[in-house]
Design a protein around this motif. Structure first.
Motif, short mmCIF file in Angstrom:
data_model
loop_
_atom_site.label_atom_id
_atom_site.label_comp_id
_atom_site.label_asym_id
_atom_site.label_seq_id
_atom_site.Cartn_x
_atom_site.Cartn_y
_atom_site.Cartn_z
N PHE A 110 55.93 60.42 76.89
CA PHE A 110 55.99 59.56 75.71
C PHE A 110 55.45 58.16 76.03
CE2 PHE A 110 58.38 56.33 73.29
CZ PHE A 110 57.90 56.60 72.01
N HIS A 114 51.53 58.87 75.63
CA HIS A 114 51.68 58.70 74.18
C HIS A 114 51.82 60.02 73.44
CE1 HIS A 114 50.81 54.56 75.09
NE2 HIS A 114 49.68 54.93 75.66
N GLU A 115 52.52 60.97 74.09
CA GLU A 115 52.80 62.24 73.44
C GLU A 115 53.93 62.05 72.45
OE1 GLU A 115 53.45 65.41 76.24
OE2 GLU A 115 51.45 65.17 77.13
N GLN A 116 53.91 62.84 71.41
CA GLN A 116 54.92 62.75 70.36
C GLN A 116 56.26 63.31 70.87
OE1 GLN A 116 54.39 61.24 67.32
NE2 GLN A 116 52.46 60.68 68.30
N VAL A 117 57.32 62.67 70.43
CA VAL A 117 58.66 63.14 70.75
C VAL A 117 59.32 63.56 69.45
CG1 VAL A 117 60.92 62.50 71.66
CG2 VAL A 117 58.85 61.61 72.74
N SER A 118 59.80 64.78 69.44
CA SER A 118 60.46 65.29 68.24
C SER A 118 61.97 65.17 68.39
CB SER A 118 60.07 66.75 68.01
OG SER A 118 60.59 67.56 69.05
N SER A 121 63.10 67.67 70.82
CA SER A 121 62.92 67.28 72.22
C SER A 121 64.02 66.33 72.69
CB SER A 121 61.56 66.61 72.43
OG SER A 121 60.53 67.51 72.23
#
Length: 137
Positions: A110, A114-118, A121
């Motif tokens: 993250f 810059h990966e998306q965090v749901s 997750s």
């Protein structure tokens, strides 16, 4: 297909822990890590030659070289810490703490990638953290 390889990784990681715990008995943890590393190097280069992918070596960019070397250093540090922890601790406690790397990876992915965090997750991370704590207390 990624799931099959990920499950294979999980099975082999479990075997690694159990086999290492037995094999490290009476052996210096740093020496044991070095022996393991030699086996991994031979196996990895064997796969490179079996798959005939050694030609790609010259195509690796400078950036990739830097990050692969840094990744290798991180792997080495991880293995040295892991083997020492495994030597002096119980596998049933060392391994869950080691798997906190899942939580740390999600946080770093993250922050740095810059990966998306749901929500899923975040809940998973909380459960992994709580589960680890429960297992080692």
């Amino acid at each position: 297909m990624w799931l099959i390889f990920a499950l294979g990784s999980s099975v082999f990681a479990a075997l690694t822990s159990i086999l290492a715990k037995v094999g490290i008995e009476g052996v210096n943890s740093t020496l044991a890590t070095a022996v393991r590393t030699i086996v991994v190097v031979i196996m990895s280069w064997g796969m490179v030659f079996i798959t005939n992918t050694q030609g790609g070596l010259v195509q690796i960019s400078r950036k990739s070289w830097i990050f692969l070397i840094l990744s290798g250093l991180a792997t080495g540090a991880s293995w040295l810490c892991y083997y020492r922890a495994l030597q002096i601790g119980e596998a049933s406690k060392v391994v869950p703490v080691d798997k906190l790397s899942v939580v740390l990876t999600l946080i770093m992915a993250f922050l740095f990638l810059h990966e998306q965090v749901s929500v899923k997750s975040v809940i998973g991370c909380i459960l992994i953290g709580a589960g680890t704590l429960l297992m080692v207390i």
